[in-house]
Design an enzyme around this catalytic site. Sequence first.
Site, PDB file in Angstrom:
ATOM      1  N   SER A 151       0.522  -1.094   0.157  1.00 18.92           N
ATOM      2  CA  SER A 151       0.217  -0.054   0.037  1.00 18.92           C
ATOM      3  C   SER A 151       0.962   1.423  -0.186  1.00 18.92           C
ATOM      4  CB  SER A 151      -1.104  -0.120   1.070  1.00 18.92           C
ATOM      5  OG  SER A 151      -1.991   0.942   0.791  1.00 18.92           O
ATOM      6  N   LYS A 178      -1.147  -4.007  -3.067  1.00 18.81           N
ATOM      7  CA  LYS A 178      -2.612  -3.675  -2.324  1.00 18.81           C
ATOM      8  C   LYS A 178      -2.775  -2.386  -3.000  1.00 18.81           C
ATOM      9  CE  LYS A 178      -5.478  -2.147   1.222  1.00 18.81           C
ATOM     10  NZ  LYS A 178      -5.887  -1.098   1.279  1.00 18.81           N
ATOM     11  N   GLN A 238      -9.471   2.651   1.948  1.00 16.65           N
ATOM     12  CA  GLN A 238     -10.359   2.363   2.685  1.00 16.65           C
ATOM     13  C   GLN A 238     -10.724   3.649   3.519  1.00 16.65           C
ATOM     14  OE1 GLN A 238      -7.961  -0.425   2.478  1.00 16.65           O
ATOM     15  NE2 GLN A 238      -9.658  -0.982   0.864  1.00 16.65           N
TER      16      GLN A 238
END
Length: 483
Positions: A314, A339, A343
């Site tokens: 990420s 990733k 969110q």
Amino acid sequence: MKNKWLVIISICSLLLGASGTYVSLLWILPPGTMDFSKEKVESNHEATTKGERNPGLEKVEDAFELIQKSYVEDVSDRQLIQGAIQGMIGTLQDPYSVYMDEEASERFNDSLDSSFDGIGAQIAIQEGKLIIVSPIKNSPAEKAGLKARDQIISIDGITVEGLDLYEASKQIRGKKGTNVKLEIVRSGLSKPLEVEITRDEVPVLTVFANMKKSSEKNIGYIQITSFAQGTAKDFSKELRKLEEQNLSGLIIDVRGNPGGMLSTVEAILYELVTESKPYVQIEERSGKKVPYFTALKEKKPYPITVLIDEGSASASEILAAALYEIEGYSLVGKKTFGKGTVQQALPLDDRSNIKLTMFKWLTPDGNWIHGKGIKPTIEVDQPAYFHAHSLQLEETLALDMNNENVTIAQEMLLALGYGTGRQDGYFDEQTEKAVKAFQSINKIPVTGKIDVKTAMKLEEQIISAIQDEKNDLQLQVALKTIR
């Protein structure tokens, strides 16, 4: 839904350990959760709640009343409502979208502290499997040998099948000094590993820096273990110290870094990449892409190399992609986790939360790395013993035995300079001689058999070898790349 805001920070994750001789801790969050503006989330929420009520909700109400009035046992309203929410989220088949009840939300808020009690590694659910993304640096989990991609199949003898991330974390997490037993499946092993871990306090320190000498040049080294609140400030502080020492190059190490806050990696990139390309692009549900730029006019006067591996996820991937695609800096190591979603935690009226995937992020060149990862420009494998498994002794290993533990012991002995002549799991006379030599050097009773004491000493020396940076081939290649 009330107008509240919760910044998600993916810094404290599940921390586990694979060797019973070491202490490990636990906390869990999915990898690489990032924050965006409050206004953006609220406007998206308003857009989805305007308009008339969906007529399909009447069917949900009918089912609710039917179960409430006619089911053979009493069921609470709360249980049915939570089940309905979890069912809706489950249909998304997205491991990063999760419903958190009030208790889980409180645990989530606790994770924002500078330390926590647990076992110390990050976990995620992939294809229905509970896996370890990465252990935290210097945690008992790391020292115990848990590795990225290990799969947890049971907690204290109870299968994890059907558990979401927060239920799994609830079972693993506990008070300092208490134990938890995990059953681990690892690639390359035919049988699961059983690991008993003592929970402890895990401090969240995210930036480690020092100066390394290479061919009489000063090469700065900064390791970022997660992108938390305060990480950017610490990074900037350490970078200034290194630059005051006639810096010839910089290595940024995000191996095993599971991600964190977008605002944090943004602040770091503002110091490192120029405005020639967006450092990240955020893709909305509509397909609209929003580019984000720094204001930096000139790049650093020294080269930068980034160390990456399977545990880099990420925000770590945002950093690596930006440094490579904008400035052409080298990436050394192994392909990253992959990733590429973002969110948000959206609070409900009862203090519970829905953590929902709301955006994709793209690299400066518009690549979506989700499920694919980022390939290094220079691929480097670590020595085989960096991936050595723990010895799970149920009996003393001796001459003429043939099993997986013998293979592991042979690999360890070879890595430490004791030639066994083979690594196929057969305990022959040459293996026995290697064991005797190891025992003699380490002042252990010379039996030629691998008992618990010998196994513990083997693992201790392997860990010591791994911690010696001279054996870190990826780091050594990065140093040469800088030169």
